[in-house]
Design an enzyme around this catalytic site. Structure first.
Site, mmCIF file in Angstrom:
data_model
loop_
_atom_site.group_PDB
_atom_site.id
_atom_site.type_symbol
_atom_site.label_atom_id
_atom_site.label_comp_id
_atom_site.label_asym_id
_atom_site.label_seq_id
_atom_site.Cartn_x
_atom_site.Cartn_y
_atom_site.Cartn_z
ATOM 1 N N LYS A 114 12.113 12.688 7.121
ATOM 2 C CA LYS A 114 11.910 11.439 7.877
ATOM 3 C C LYS A 114 12.497 10.257 7.114
ATOM 4 C CE LYS A 114 7.791 9.089 7.415
ATOM 5 N NZ LYS A 114 7.956 7.698 6.975
ATOM 6 N N ASN A 115 12.203 10.161 5.834
ATOM 7 C CA ASN A 115 12.584 8.971 5.071
ATOM 8 C C ASN A 115 14.077 8.921 4.745
ATOM 9 O OD1 ASN A 115 10.014 8.080 5.259
ATOM 10 N ND2 ASN A 115 9.436 8.502 3.123
ATOM 11 N N CYS A 133 0.722 -2.839 6.376
ATOM 12 C CA CYS A 133 0.230 -1.678 7.098
ATOM 13 C C CYS A 133 -0.976 -1.177 6.332
ATOM 14 C CB CYS A 133 1.296 -0.613 7.267
ATOM 15 S SG CYS A 133 1.676 0.295 5.795
ATOM 16 N N ARG A 180 3.021 -4.768 1.623
ATOM 17 C CA ARG A 180 4.418 -4.369 1.791
ATOM 18 C C ARG A 180 5.357 -5.512 2.203
ATOM 19 N NH1 ARG A 180 4.469 1.570 4.471
ATOM 20 N NH2 ARG A 180 6.466 1.605 3.411
ATOM 21 N N ASP A 222 3.885 9.160 -1.974
ATOM 22 C CA ASP A 222 3.711 9.867 -0.698
ATOM 23 C C ASP A 222 3.098 11.261 -0.889
ATOM 24 O OD1 ASP A 222 4.838 7.636 0.418
ATOM 25 O OD2 ASP A 222 6.730 8.585 0.964
ATOM 26 N N ARG A 232 3.825 10.948 13.078
ATOM 27 C CA ARG A 232 4.924 10.091 12.641
ATOM 28 C C ARG A 232 5.857 10.856 11.708
ATOM 29 N NH1 ARG A 232 3.510 5.662 9.018
ATOM 30 N NH2 ARG A 232 5.745 5.701 8.929
HETATM 31 C C1 LIG Z 1 10.699 4.942 5.361
HETATM 32 C C2 LIG Z 1 10.549 5.149 3.896
HETATM 33 O O1 LIG Z 1 11.478 5.579 3.222
HETATM 34 N N1 LIG Z 1 9.360 4.867 3.374
HETATM 35 C C3 LIG Z 1 9.119 5.098 1.964
HETATM 36 C C4 LIG Z 1 9.628 3.901 1.181
HETATM 37 O O2 LIG Z 1 8.926 2.759 1.683
HETATM 38 P P1 LIG Z 1 9.457 1.306 1.300
HETATM 39 O O3 LIG Z 1 10.940 1.308 1.266
HETATM 40 O O4 LIG Z 1 8.764 0.359 2.224
HETATM 41 O O5 LIG Z 1 8.857 1.151 -0.153
HETATM 42 P P2 LIG Z 1 9.440 0.322 -1.374
HETATM 43 O O6 LIG Z 1 10.067 1.271 -2.345
HETATM 44 O O7 LIG Z 1 10.268 -0.794 -0.857
HETATM 45 O O8 LIG Z 1 8.102 -0.277 -2.005
HETATM 46 C C5 LIG Z 1 7.769 -0.120 -3.364
HETATM 47 C C6 LIG Z 1 6.930 -1.291 -3.813
HETATM 48 O O9 LIG Z 1 7.711 -2.475 -3.797
HETATM 49 C C7 LIG Z 1 7.060 -3.486 -3.062
HETATM 50 N N2 LIG Z 1 8.112 -4.295 -2.402
HETATM 51 C C8 LIG Z 1 9.060 -3.693 -1.655
HETATM 52 C C9 LIG Z 1 10.038 -4.431 -1.022
HETATM 53 C C10 LIG Z 1 10.021 -5.819 -1.180
HETATM 54 O O10 LIG Z 1 10.865 -6.540 -0.642
HETATM 55 N N3 LIG Z 1 9.062 -6.388 -1.957
HETATM 56 C C11 LIG Z 1 8.087 -5.667 -2.580
HETATM 57 O O11 LIG Z 1 7.242 -6.208 -3.278
HETATM 58 C C12 LIG Z 1 6.193 -2.733 -2.063
HETATM 59 O O12 LIG Z 1 5.125 -3.514 -1.558
HETATM 60 C C13 LIG Z 1 5.710 -1.577 -2.926
HETATM 61 O O13 LIG Z 1 4.651 -1.996 -3.722
HETATM 62 O O14 LIG Z 1 9.355 4.087 -0.210
HETATM 63 C C14 LIG Z 1 7.958 4.189 -0.511
HETATM 64 C C15 LIG Z 1 7.826 4.316 -2.027
HETATM 65 O O15 LIG Z 1 8.365 5.505 -2.461
HETATM 66 C C16 LIG Z 1 7.358 5.386 0.227
HETATM 67 O O16 LIG Z 1 5.965 5.414 0.030
HETATM 68 C C17 LIG Z 1 7.644 5.308 1.716
HETATM 69 O O17 LIG Z 1 7.273 6.523 2.349
HETATM 70 C C1 LIG Z 2 4.435 5.421 3.780
HETATM 71 C C2 LIG Z 2 5.247 6.239 4.444
HETATM 72 O O1 LIG Z 2 6.129 5.862 5.401
HETATM 73 P P1 LIG Z 2 6.521 4.396 5.916
HETATM 74 O O2 LIG Z 2 7.254 3.737 4.808
HETATM 75 O O3 LIG Z 2 7.418 4.691 7.079
HETATM 76 O O4 LIG Z 2 5.242 3.701 6.281
HETATM 77 C C3 LIG Z 2 5.295 7.696 4.148
HETATM 78 O O5 LIG Z 2 6.271 8.347 4.570
HETATM 79 O O6 LIG Z 2 4.349 8.206 3.507
#
Ligand SMILES: CC(=O)N[C@H]1[C@@H](OP(=O)(O)OP(=O)(O)OC[C@H]2O[C@@H](n3ccc(=O)[nH]c3=O)[C@H](O)[C@@H]2O)O[C@H](CO)[C@@H](O)[C@@H]1O
Ligand SMILES: C=C(OP(=O)(O)O)C(=O)O
Length: 419
Positions: free
Chosen positions: A22-23, A117, A122, A306, A398
């Site tokens: 998915k990711n 969420c 996030r 995850d 999902r």
């Molecule tokens: C669709 C997808 O691929 N989702 C994955 C992606 O989520 P996602 O890409 O949302 O996660 P991030 O790696 O960006 O987040 C990591 C950390 O950085 C923080 N952050 C992120 C962006 C930003 O602009 N500012 C900030 O502070 C977030 O709140 C979090 O604490 O990576 C996460 C971390 O491995 C996984 O749990 C999710 O399953």
């Molecule tokens: C947190 C997850 O996904 P998303 O970033 O799409 O919420 C996940 O895949 O566990």
């Protein structure tokens, strides 16, 4: 709302095919906005989130065909609408991945702020400041991100103060259409980043270093049609590895790759689970007892956030105590009260949970609160005495393809109760 019923106590045995991730699939679909295509993605999973991303891209004007039998998604056409509305973005945070490609190609985008969420606030500040470094003008208004770059984006050196998977993906995509060179420093190293880079390279992009913490993109290479196979889902593989371990069974995870599990495989071995690479994928078995093991979630190759909930279910029935520390998301212990209802002994101290293993969990009615929390309750149900009924499984749908069918095929007593 559907529920899932599990009657615990069956050892699992057989092969579970691992679906495309998915990711990885979600950013790959967003990448179709960078070109007229067609972009053909093979090994595509059938998941609710894939449907949501398809709907989002269709309303932007793309033609999206998902052939669920052939497991392919074909994306083509150009965007005719540059707005990503709240109603779709709120369903799935990964929708924000359309921002980089839209502003890079069309010089303009309006994307709803995804908001927080269940697992945390996030923010998307790193996506936005990175795009500003590439020359976009960003403003926030009425819950929307307005991004413009009338003369196009230009390359820049972007140093992330914190590792972000989504920001690395958004900026890597945007940089393929920027003038000159972009360097992403402290970039995420997840296998899904390598997969996205491989697909962009197949389209014609010039990218070096994906999989390291420094990615270099030479922008403006002409992009054209490509076909790309989505990488197998390492989180699905890790989840079913926990299913084998928690039932004392042996399963083959078809197509899974050891190098993608990172620290998860190491910690599982430490806990007494055998994980062996074989030509078909990974063989996972647990012949003797499970021991407690400590984990701390970290960006790849560290222990994946995850996988935290699933590993906690495993530790709930291990001998001894374990400490599970969550460093990525501030609210990712919502499975704990539900596991406690099943007899687990877990206390939370700030960002850590202390798990004292019990010999046996007992089935209960429990509620899913997010994607990985849902599946952790299914894992606990596989090991529990009696019946467990997990409600709100739309969270599960999902990101897990036909979970009840895959587990039933290897011997679990599990069924979906339509509701
Ligand atoms: C669709 C997808 O691929 N989702 C994955 C992606 O989520 P996602 O890409 O949302 O996660 P991030 O790696 O960006 O987040 C990591 C950390 O950085 C923080 N952050 C992120 C962006 C930003 O602009 N500012 C900030 O502070 C977030 O709140 C979090 O604490 O990576 C996460 C971390 O491995 C996984 O749990 C999710 O399953
Ligand atoms: C947190 C997850 O996904 P998303 O970033 O799409 O919420 C996940 O895949 O566990």
């Amino acid at each position: 709302m559907d529920r899932i019923r599990i009657r615990g106590g069956r050892q699992l045995s057989g092969t579970i095919p691992i679906s495309g991730a998915k990711n990885a699939a979600l950013p790959l679909m967003a990448a179709a906005l960078l070109l007229d295509g067609p972009l053909v993605l093979t090994n595509a999973p059938d998941l609710a989130d894939i449907g949501t991303m398809g709907a989002l891209l269709r309303q932007h004007g793309l033609v999206v065909e998902h052939d669920k039998v052939a497991r392919t998604i074909t994306l083509s056409g150009a965007a005719t609408n540059l707005e990503a509305p709240y109603d779709l973005v709120r369903k799935m945070r990964a929708s924000v991945l359309v921002l980089g490609p839209l502003v890079a190609r069309y010089g303009q985008a309006k994307v709803s702020l995804p908001g927080g969420c269940a697992i945390g606030t996030r923010p998307v500040d790193l996506h936005l400041s990175g795009l500003e470094s590439l020359g976009a003008t960003i403003s926030l208004d009425s819950g929307y991100i307005n991004a413009t770059a009338k003369d196009g984006l230009h390359g820049a050196k972007i140093i992330f103060p914190q590792v972000s998977v989504g920001a690395t993906e958004n900026l890597m995509m945007a940089a393929t259409l920027a003038t000159g060179e972009t360097t992403l420093v402290n970039a995420a190293r997840e296998p899904e980043i390598i997969d996205l880079a491989a697909c962009l390279i197949a389209m014609g992009a010039r990218i070096e270093g994906a999989g390291s913490d420094r990615i270099r993109i030479q922008g403006k290479a002409p992009l054209g049609a490509a076909t790309h196979a989505i990488v197998p889902d390492r989180i699905e593989a890790g989840t079913y590895a926990c299913a084998a371990a928690i039932t004392g069974g042996e399963v083959v995870l078809g197509g899974a790759r050891l190098e993608h599990l990172g620290a998860v495989a190491r910690v599982m071995r430490e806990a007494g689970v055998e994980v062996t690479e074989i030509p078909e994928g990974l063989r996972v078995s647990r012949l003797n007892g499970l021991h407690g093991a400590d984990v701390m979630t970290e960006p790849f190759p560290g222990f994946a956030t995850d996988m935290q909930a699933q590993f906690m279910s495993l530790m709930a029935v291990a001998e001894g105590a374990s400490m599970v520390t969550e460093t990525i998301f501030e609210n990712r212990f919502m499975h704990v009260p539900e596991l406690t209802r099943m007899g687990a002994r877990i206390v939370i101290h700030g960002a850590s949970a202390i798990v004292r293993g019990v010999p046996q969990l007992s089935g209960a009615q429990v509620m899913a609160t997010d994607l990985r929390a849902s599946v952790s309750l299914i894992l606990a149900g596989l090991a529990a005495r009696g019946d467990t009924v997990v409600s709100r499984v739309y969270h599960l749908d999902r990101g897990y393809e036909h979970v009840e069918r895959k587990l039933a095929a290897v011997g679990a007593d599990i069924e979906r109760l339509p509701g």
